[in-house]
Design a protein around this motif. Structure first.
Motif, PDB file in Angstrom:
ATOM      1  N   GLU A  38       2.420 -10.537  -7.073  1.00  0.00           N
ATOM      2  CA  GLU A  38       4.346 -10.219  -7.867  1.00  0.00           C
ATOM      3  C   GLU A  38       4.604  -9.227  -8.181  1.00  0.00           C
ATOM      4  OE1 GLU A  38       6.980 -13.628  -8.052  1.00  0.00           O
ATOM      5  OE2 GLU A  38       5.048 -14.190  -6.952  1.00  0.00           O
ATOM      6  N   LYS A  39       3.625  -8.658  -9.353  1.00  0.00           N
ATOM      7  CA  LYS A  39       4.809  -8.303  -9.950  1.00  0.00           C
ATOM      8  C   LYS A  39       4.047  -6.822  -9.734  1.00  0.00           C
ATOM      9  CE  LYS A  39       6.077 -10.614 -13.723  1.00  0.00           C
ATOM     10  NZ  LYS A  39       6.174 -10.520 -15.547  1.00  0.00           N
ATOM     11  N   TYR A  40       2.909  -6.297  -9.593  1.00  0.00           N
ATOM     12  CA  TYR A  40       1.762  -5.740  -9.743  1.00  0.00           C
ATOM     13  C   TYR A  40       1.417  -4.717  -8.481  1.00  0.00           C
ATOM     14  CZ  TYR A  40       2.897  -6.889 -14.864  1.00  0.00           C
ATOM     15  OH  TYR A  40       3.148  -7.089 -15.987  1.00  0.00           O
ATOM     16  N   ASN A  41       1.657  -5.669  -7.267  1.00  0.00           N
ATOM     17  CA  ASN A  41       0.615  -4.938  -6.471  1.00  0.00           C
ATOM     18  C   ASN A  41      -0.682  -4.620  -6.179  1.00  0.00           C
ATOM     19  OD1 ASN A  41       0.662  -5.147  -3.656  1.00  0.00           O
ATOM     20  ND2 ASN A  41       1.541  -2.784  -3.788  1.00  0.00           N
ATOM     21  N   ALA A  42      -1.648  -5.431  -7.748  1.00  0.00           N
ATOM     22  CA  ALA A  42      -2.567  -5.217  -7.968  1.00  0.00           C
ATOM     23  C   ALA A  42      -3.758  -5.615  -6.839  1.00  0.00           C
ATOM     24  CB  ALA A  42      -3.013  -5.792  -9.235  1.00  0.00           C
ATOM     25  N   PHE A  43      -3.179  -5.914  -5.656  1.00  0.00           N
ATOM     26  CA  PHE A  43      -4.550  -6.581  -4.869  1.00  0.00           C
ATOM     27  C   PHE A  43      -4.588  -6.373  -2.738  1.00  0.00           C
ATOM     28  CE2 PHE A  43      -5.345  -9.461  -8.736  1.00  0.00           C
ATOM     29  CZ  PHE A  43      -6.467  -9.133  -8.735  1.00  0.00           C
ATOM     30  N   ILE A  44      -4.840  -6.169  -2.222  1.00  0.00           N
ATOM     31  CA  ILE A  44      -5.064  -6.064  -1.283  1.00  0.00           C
ATOM     32  C   ILE A  44      -5.007  -7.913  -0.817  1.00  0.00           C
ATOM     33  CG2 ILE A  44      -5.820  -5.216   0.903  1.00  0.00           C
ATOM     34  CD1 ILE A  44      -6.108  -2.947  -0.369  1.00  0.00           C
ATOM     35  N   THR A 122      -9.695  -5.236  -4.550  1.00  0.00           N
ATOM     36  CA  THR A 122      -7.788  -4.630  -5.613  1.00  0.00           C
ATOM     37  C   THR A 122      -7.785  -3.330  -4.932  1.00  0.00           C
ATOM     38  OG1 THR A 122      -9.030  -3.372  -7.024  1.00  0.00           O
ATOM     39  CG2 THR A 122      -8.613  -5.298  -7.489  1.00  0.00           C
ATOM     40  N   ASN A 123      -6.329  -2.887  -4.750  1.00  0.00           N
ATOM     41  CA  ASN A 123      -5.713  -1.833  -4.143  1.00  0.00           C
ATOM     42  C   ASN A 123      -5.679  -0.657  -4.523  1.00  0.00           C
ATOM     43  OD1 ASN A 123      -3.663  -0.740  -2.599  1.00  0.00           O
ATOM     44  ND2 ASN A 123      -1.494  -1.790  -3.320  1.00  0.00           N
ATOM     45  N   MET A 124      -5.480   0.613  -3.604  1.00  0.00           N
ATOM     46  CA  MET A 124      -6.234   1.715  -4.074  1.00  0.00           C
ATOM     47  C   MET A 124      -5.304   2.888  -3.151  1.00  0.00           C
ATOM     48  SD  MET A 124      -9.469   1.012  -2.573  1.00  0.00           S
ATOM     49  CE  MET A 124     -10.013   2.391  -1.301  1.00  0.00           C
ATOM     50  N   LYS A 142       1.863  -1.524  -9.286  1.00  0.00           N
ATOM     51  CA  LYS A 142       3.009  -0.680 -10.174  1.00  0.00           C
ATOM     52  C   LYS A 142       1.745  -0.774 -11.725  1.00  0.00           C
ATOM     53  CE  LYS A 142       6.957  -2.276  -7.895  1.00  0.00           C
ATOM     54  NZ  LYS A 142       7.514  -3.573  -7.830  1.00  0.00           N
ATOM     55  N   ASN A 143       2.062   0.033 -12.266  1.00  0.00           N
ATOM     56  CA  ASN A 143       1.154   0.476 -13.835  1.00  0.00           C
ATOM     57  C   ASN A 143       2.470  -0.768 -14.574  1.00  0.00           C
ATOM     58  OD1 ASN A 143       0.951   1.011 -16.583  1.00  0.00           O
ATOM     59  ND2 ASN A 143       0.111   2.462 -15.926  1.00  0.00           N
ATOM     60  N   PRO A 144       1.109  -1.872 -15.317  1.00  0.00           N
ATOM     61  CA  PRO A 144       1.659  -3.290 -15.964  1.00  0.00           C
ATOM     62  C   PRO A 144       2.476  -2.665 -16.772  1.00  0.00           C
ATOM     63  CG  PRO A 144      -0.258  -3.423 -15.131  1.00  0.00           C
ATOM     64  CD  PRO A 144       0.132  -2.040 -14.897  1.00  0.00           C
ATOM     65  N   TRP A 145       3.072  -1.782 -17.860  1.00  0.00           N
ATOM     66  CA  TRP A 145       3.169  -0.939 -19.144  1.00  0.00           C
ATOM     67  C   TRP A 145       4.655  -0.380 -18.921  1.00  0.00           C
ATOM     68  CZ3 TRP A 145       0.680  -0.481 -23.866  1.00  0.00           C
ATOM     69  CH2 TRP A 145      -0.707  -0.705 -23.430  1.00  0.00           C
ATOM     70  N   ASN A 146       4.342   0.006 -17.271  1.00  0.00           N
ATOM     71  CA  ASN A 146       6.318   0.605 -16.960  1.00  0.00           C
ATOM     72  C   ASN A 146       5.848   0.169 -15.400  1.00  0.00           C
ATOM     73  OD1 ASN A 146       8.560   1.717 -16.423  1.00  0.00           O
ATOM     74  ND2 ASN A 146       8.467   3.227 -17.843  1.00  0.00           N
ATOM     75  N   THR A 147       7.088  -0.338 -14.963  1.00  0.00           N
ATOM     76  CA  THR A 147       6.414  -0.661 -13.502  1.00  0.00           C
ATOM     77  C   THR A 147       6.887   0.303 -12.359  1.00  0.00           C
ATOM     78  OG1 THR A 147       8.451  -2.365 -13.420  1.00  0.00           O
ATOM     79  CG2 THR A 147       6.402  -3.546 -13.677  1.00  0.00           C
ATOM     80  N   LYS A 148       7.738   1.065 -13.498  1.00  0.00           N
ATOM     81  CA  LYS A 148       7.887   2.640 -12.788  1.00  0.00           C
ATOM     82  C   LYS A 148       7.103   3.628 -12.480  1.00  0.00           C
ATOM     83  CE  LYS A 148      13.518   2.264 -13.646  1.00  0.00           C
ATOM     84  NZ  LYS A 148      13.133   1.528 -14.492  1.00  0.00           N
ATOM     85  N   HIS A 149       6.380   3.309 -13.404  1.00  0.00           N
ATOM     86  CA  HIS A 149       5.038   4.126 -13.144  1.00  0.00           C
ATOM     87  C   HIS A 149       4.065   3.748 -12.403  1.00  0.00           C
ATOM     88  CE1 HIS A 149       6.964   7.497 -15.829  1.00  0.00           C
ATOM     89  NE2 HIS A 149       7.392   6.319 -16.849  1.00  0.00           N
ATOM     90  N   ASN A 153      -4.716   2.350  -9.656  1.00  0.00           N
ATOM     91  CA  ASN A 153      -5.488   1.624  -8.279  1.00  0.00           C
ATOM     92  C   ASN A 153      -5.027   0.327  -9.308  1.00  0.00           C
ATOM     93  OD1 ASN A 153      -7.159   0.702 -10.530  1.00  0.00           O
ATOM     94  ND2 ASN A 153      -8.651   3.187  -9.609  1.00  0.00           N
ATOM     95  N   GLY A 154      -5.448  -1.224  -8.302  1.00  0.00           N
ATOM     96  CA  GLY A 154      -5.287  -2.346  -8.911  1.00  0.00           C
ATOM     97  C   GLY A 154      -6.246  -2.764  -9.724  1.00  0.00           C
ATOM     98  N   ALA A 155      -7.670  -1.753  -9.719  1.00  0.00           N
ATOM     99  CA  ALA A 155      -9.133  -2.261 -10.693  1.00  0.00           C
ATOM    100  C   ALA A 155      -7.951  -1.841 -12.100  1.00  0.00           C
ATOM    101  CB  ALA A 155      -9.622  -1.629 -10.240  1.00  0.00           C
ATOM    102  N   ALA A 156      -7.596  -1.124 -12.062  1.00  0.00           N
ATOM    103  CA  ALA A 156      -6.878  -0.976 -13.565  1.00  0.00           C
ATOM    104  C   ALA A 156      -6.361  -1.801 -14.353  1.00  0.00           C
ATOM    105  CB  ALA A 156      -6.405   0.652 -14.339  1.00  0.00           C
ATOM    106  N   ALA A 157      -4.936  -2.191 -13.214  1.00  0.00           N
ATOM    107  CA  ALA A 157      -4.311  -3.501 -13.681  1.00  0.00           C
ATOM    108  C   ALA A 157      -4.759  -4.445 -13.537  1.00  0.00           C
ATOM    109  CB  ALA A 157      -3.136  -3.686 -12.713  1.00  0.00           C
ATOM    110  N   ALA A 158      -5.568  -4.848 -12.593  1.00  0.00           N
ATOM    111  CA  ALA A 158      -6.136  -6.312 -13.044  1.00  0.00           C
ATOM    112  C   ALA A 158      -6.815  -5.669 -14.566  1.00  0.00           C
ATOM    113  CB  ALA A 158      -7.317  -6.423 -11.394  1.00  0.00           C
ATOM    114  N   VAL A 159      -7.295  -5.052 -14.687  1.00  0.00           N
ATOM    115  CA  VAL A 159      -8.584  -5.591 -16.427  1.00  0.00           C
ATOM    116  C   VAL A 159      -7.183  -5.624 -17.193  1.00  0.00           C
ATOM    117  CG1 VAL A 159      -9.406  -4.356 -17.071  1.00  0.00           C
ATOM    118  CG2 VAL A 159     -10.578  -4.331 -15.439  1.00  0.00           C
ATOM    119  N   LEU A 160      -6.183  -4.714 -17.151  1.00  0.00           N
ATOM    120  CA  LEU A 160      -5.311  -4.538 -18.233  1.00  0.00           C
ATOM    121  C   LEU A 160      -4.546  -6.186 -18.480  1.00  0.00           C
ATOM    122  CD1 LEU A 160      -3.586  -3.446 -19.979  1.00  0.00           C
ATOM    123  CD2 LEU A 160      -2.013  -2.769 -18.141  1.00  0.00           C
ATOM    124  N   THR A 161      -4.127  -6.427 -16.865  1.00  0.00           N
ATOM    125  CA  THR A 161      -3.283  -7.544 -17.206  1.00  0.00           C
ATOM    126  C   THR A 161      -4.348  -8.569 -17.653  1.00  0.00           C
ATOM    127  OG1 THR A 161      -3.827  -7.944 -14.684  1.00  0.00           O
ATOM    128  CG2 THR A 161      -1.968  -7.316 -15.494  1.00  0.00           C
TER     129      THR A 161
END
Lengths: 486, 481
Positions: A38-44, A122-124, A142-149, A153-161
């Motif tokens: 919902e927050k970052y659209n990391a997955f397809i 994951t999205n890409m 969206k980048n979990p550090w700052n969603t404006k950025h 790809n979704g793989a990085a966001a999934a690991v980060l979160t």
């Protein structure tokens, strides 16, 4: 309990002593996935049924996952260009938005054998080409550090979160490492052929690898140990057996010799802040016993352009099967030619079409010698230069990307070929060498530090990363998903 | 009227006799229902498997290139030829562009008592495309259906130099090529089933001129006869175009077998742009010298060498040698008969007139022939020994062909042994002479015809078993007395 404390090792204990039920674990993971989505659209694709079934299998002795499986309790995600027969595999393209591949990828099968649970796809960028967050049919991540950025790809966001322990994604000119750098996580693109490409819906077969991302070096090494190795069904796969990286990491490391291209600051769009940070890192590495040597790599600067030309030509050819005849999206046409044209016009994004058109152009009879052939020659030169350098030094040290995660309207060089984000990363793809990005958490968005190593020497890269990791405390953000945790 | 010279180069595609396709495990059997011998790889489905080279196909290509006197590469590449067509599942065909298996070979043909070398430009391995099925003919059909069973079947392409000068040379070249390829058993080379396909590049130029003129490419010739007729027609057509003062247009033309004409299919003005590059999924493939040596050793004696041996060692006329060596099996059969009966010309006569006639009329291949070579040898020995007459032998031969029985058994069963006992024959001669006083009279008056009648009567009495020389001798003795 925050998400980063969700670790595979703790989970294994909880499963073994039954302090947690499969239902509890499933619902917790699914709700975490949904929040991240919902927050970052990391997955397809996320399939709660598949997640629940995989988790039940962990708890059920009869299903033979076995808690001594090396990745028991590890959760992971796959980029959506890695084939899974259970999930649609879309390559983030309208062309394949409902496509289920006939087979499972080699990596998927290996991870299943090793007891890891797949959380989703994951999205890409469309077909994994680029990292600017612009071309996914399912919109950007969206980048979990700052969603404006962008997250890249979704793989990085999934690991980060922390929703997964590790993720697998492809790397054509550095996409995997760039996204990891944008999100401040670890990523490793192994030697070309170290991980089988069977089941990777690749765009540029000679450059593209499946790589790994994780929140720490040990998870990266564990995942690599599970998926690396010879696959007789991929003739480009390395013949040698892959070692157990985890056990080798425990040994003492010798003093490392690192090379740095003396003109590393020539990268277009290089951020000033990064110059200071990178120089600071060099000092730190010297303190840790890594010797720094400045070297000349005169052709390194052409690697992104070279890789762009080669990958565009290969993508033009590799994606020629998307003609609407046998699978995937098909537009109606009055005759074959029109059906082809409309299918590809409507099924691919304009960014991808531009890229494929460029590939068609530079391989056409008129430009073949001046562009495509020249790029192939340059590839040999760059490879030779890197191999010679790595004969003398253990690894090559550069920033991972010249800039941090691009934000709205501030995508550096968006209309340019080559892609400036690949300035430091593309050379490893051209030469087929392993490269690892280590996260640098700074104020605001993170950066990455890239180690490029000798062929089949992933171990040195992992050792260097572990050395840094043990000396630094990484400041992962604490995400509040309102989730109950486990 | 100016004289023209015809210049022809052929591109011959031959399907290899491997059990599986070039890069996947699908069957290559001919005649299966459409789209039943396919997998994700040969259908070009994303996320299927990666190509894996069929080494048998490489071995066969090397064998062919060696048999066609080519230089063999020490490393070969597989390259992509990129184009769109509905029968091409991946959008590219994997072929050998940069480093083909063989180069600079030749094939020798025999024409009007002299021999001529047709240069082979190259021999390379590639995958076949699918097959478009049409309603009626390709030009009028409202739609096409695609059968991918053939997609990915290994093919070799043999490209000649533009050395061929007439439709007859083209036909002879193809027949020789088929003969060689069948000798090494890499293809069945059936033009009717499409396992051997030939396209011809045809141009004409004023006699004596050296440069190549605008050519047309002729397709859809499905038999040796069609190749001959198609080229003959196309040469005539070009000649009349030039005689009208017009230019030959570069185009691909289609041979219409029923109407006996060639039709324009598509223009070749826009030069093809295949964007060839090495397939990144298939690294260059080394051909180790030891392997090449092993393959070279496995090549049997080829038609040309056998032809020289048959004309030299056996003293056969060129016509006999050409026919007997055109097929390896026939030549093997011939030589097997010789081991039991070493009369080269006599054996050749029997094979060429009797055996081949029966094989053709019953549509039987030599491998299915029921007569064992040693039995044919025995039969011929029996004629020489006078056990049976040549005439009876032909009947025995037909019986052997139909049943596979041994000649001695047939002769015994039917009591066909020749009567060579003088006393026995003399008795029959006496009774015939007694019964035909008119003929005896005629003979003595000088009508030699009467002798023939009397011989016939003796043969009739003995059901053809009497030794004809003896009958003649005894009759003459008794009549002239």
């Amino acid at each position: 309990m925050n998400n980063r404390s969700y670790s595979a090792r703790q989970l294994k204990e909880q499963i073994k002593n039954k302090s947690l039920s499969p239902q509890e674990l499933s619902s917790s993971i699914i709700s975490l996935c949904n929040s991240v989505q919902e927050k970052y659209n990391a997955f397809i694709s996320i399939d709660p049924d598949i997640i629940s079934k995989e988790i039940e299998a962990l708890f059920d002795d009869k299903l033979k996952v076995g808690d001594n499986a090396p990745l028991f309790g590890f959760s992971y995600s796959l980029g959506d260009n890695i084939a899974t027969s259970g999930y649609v595999t879309t390559c983030a393209s309208k062309m394949l938005s409902t496509y289920k591949p006939p087979l499972d990828a080699h990596v998927f099968l290996k991870l299943k054998e090793n007891g890891a649970i797949i959380i989703g796809k994951t999205n890409m960028e469309e077909f994994g080409i680029g990292c600017s967050g612009e071309s996914s049919y399912f919109k950007g991540v969206k980048n979990p550090w700052n969603t404006k950025h962008t997250a890249g790809n979704g793989a990085a966001a999934a690991v980060l979160t922390g929703v997964v322990n590790f993720s697998l994604a492809s790397d054509v000119r550095g996409e995997l490492r760039q996204a990891a750098s944008y999100c401040g996580v670890f990523a490793l693109k192994p030697t070309y052929g170290r991980i089988s490409r069977r089941g990777l819906l690749d765009s540029a077969s000679s450059l593209e690898n499946i790589g790994l991302m994780a929140g720490n070096t040990m998870d990266l090494a564990a995942a690599l140990t599970a998926v690396a190795g010879h696959d007789p069904h991929d003739v480009t796969s390395l013949r040698s057996e892959a070692p157990d990286y985890i056990s080798l990491l425990e040994g003492n490391s010798k003093e490392l010799q690192a090379a740095v291209p003396e003109n590393w600051q020539d990268a277009p769009y290089l951020e000033d802040e990064l110059k200071d940070i990178f120089q600071g890192q060099l000092k730190k590495l010297e303190e840790l016993g890594i010797k720094i040597h400045f070297v000349q790599l005169p052709h390194f600067q052409h690697s992104s352009l070279t890789a762009t030309i080669i990958s565009a030509v290969e993508a033009f050819s590799n994606l020629a099967n998307y003609d609407g005849v046998r699978f995937g999206y098909r537009a109606e046409g009055r005759h074959l030619q029109e059906m082809y044209t409309l299918t590809r016009s409507e099924g691919f994004s304009s960014k991808l079409k531009k890229f494929l058109t460029f590939g068609a152009l530079v391989s056409s009879a008129k430009y073949y010698n001046d562009y495509f052939l020249k790029a192939q020659k340059l590839r040999s030169v760059i490879t030779k230069e890197l191999e010679d350098c790595l004969q003398r030094y253990d690894l090559l040290l550069t920033p991972t990307t010249p800039f941090r995660a691009p934000g709205p309207g501030i995508l550096p060089g968006r209309e340019e070929l080559p892609d400036p984000a690949g300035y430091y990363t593309a050379a490893a793809n051209l030469a087929g060498l392993p490269a690892l990005t280590y996260p640098l958490h700074t104020k605001g968005l993170p950066y990455g530090l890239q180690f490029t190593g000798k062929k089949e020497d992933e171990l040195t890269l992992l050792k260097a990363a572990l050395l840094l990791e043990n000396e630094n405390t990484l400041a992962f953000p604490n995400f509040d998903f309102n989730n109950q945790g486990v | 009227m100016p004289e023209f010279e015809t210049v022809i180069g052929l591109e011959v595609h031959v399907e290899l006799l491997t059990n599986t396709k070039l890069f996947c495990g699908c069957s290559t059997a001919f005649g299966a229902d459409p789209n039943t011998q396919v997998c994700p790889l040969c259908l070009g489905l994303p996320g299927g498997t990666l190509p894996k080279l069929n080494e048998k196909a490489v071995e066969y290509t090397i064998k062919a290139a060696m048999a066609l006197n080519c230089r063999i590469a020490d490393e070969i590449t597989f390259d992509r030829k990129n184009y769109y067509y509905a029968d091409l599942p991946k959008g590219f065909q994997i072929s050998q562009f940069f480093q083909p298996t063989g180069r600079d070979g030749y094939v020798e043909i025999h024409l009007d008592g002299r021999s001529k070398k047709i240069g082979i430009h190259q021999v390379h391995l590639e995958e076949d495309t699918g097959k478009l099925l049409h309603m009626g003919d390709i030009i009028s059909s409202p739609y096409s259906r695609v059968d991918f069973n053939r997609a990915g079947v290994p093919l070799i392409e043999i490209v000649t130099e533009p050395d061929i000068r007439s439709p007859e040379e083209a036909r002879l070249f193809l027949q020789k090529l088929r003969s060689i390829l069948r000798y090494i058993a890499i293809s069945d080379c059936k033009m009717e089933e499409g396992s051997m396909r030939c396209d011809a590049n045809i141009s004409i130029r004023p006699a004596g001129s050296k440069e190549l003129r605008t050519k047309t490419e002729l397709k859809n010739m499905n038999s040796f006869r069609a190749v001959f007729r198609g080229i003959e027609y196309e040469v005539e057509r070009q000649r009349s175009v030039v005689m009208e003062g017009k230019e030959v247009i570069p185009q691909t033309r289609h041979w219409d077998e029923a109407k006996g004409i060639t039709k324009a299919m598509r223009s070749k003005l826009v030069s093809a742009n295949y964007r060839c590059f090495p397939d990144p999924n298939l690294p260059p493939y080394k051909l180790p010298a030891e392997w090449l040596e092993e393959i070279r050793k496995s090549i049997p004696e080829l038609p040309d060498s056998r032809y020289s041996r048959f004309t030299g060692e056996y003293g056969l006329p060129p016509y006999d040698a050409e026919i007997l060596t055109a097929s390896r099996e026939i030549a093997d059969y011939y030589e097997a008969v010789l081991t039991g009966y070493n009369e080269p010309k006599s054996v050749s006569n029997w094979i060429m007139s009797e055996l081949l006639r029966l094989l053709n009329s019953t549509n039987t291949g030599i491998n299915d022939c029921k007569i064992k070579p040693e039995d044919l040898g025995k039969l011929l020995q029996m004629i020489d020994k006078g056990t049976i007459s040549g005439k009876i032998a032909k009947g025995v031969f037909e019986e052997m062909f139909a049943t596979g029985k041994k000649p001695e058994d047939i002769i015994k069963e039917k009591g066909l042994t020749q009567i060579s006992d003088e006393d026995t024959i003399a008795k029959i001669v006496d009774s015939v002479l007694a019964g035909n006083p008119g003929s005896v009279e005629d003979y003595r008056k000088g009508k030699n015809k009467a002798l023939g009648f009397l011989v016939g009567q003796v043969m009739k009495e003995t059901k053809g078993k009497a030794n004809p020389q003896l009958v003649n001798k005894l009759l003459k003795e008794k009549l002239d007395r």
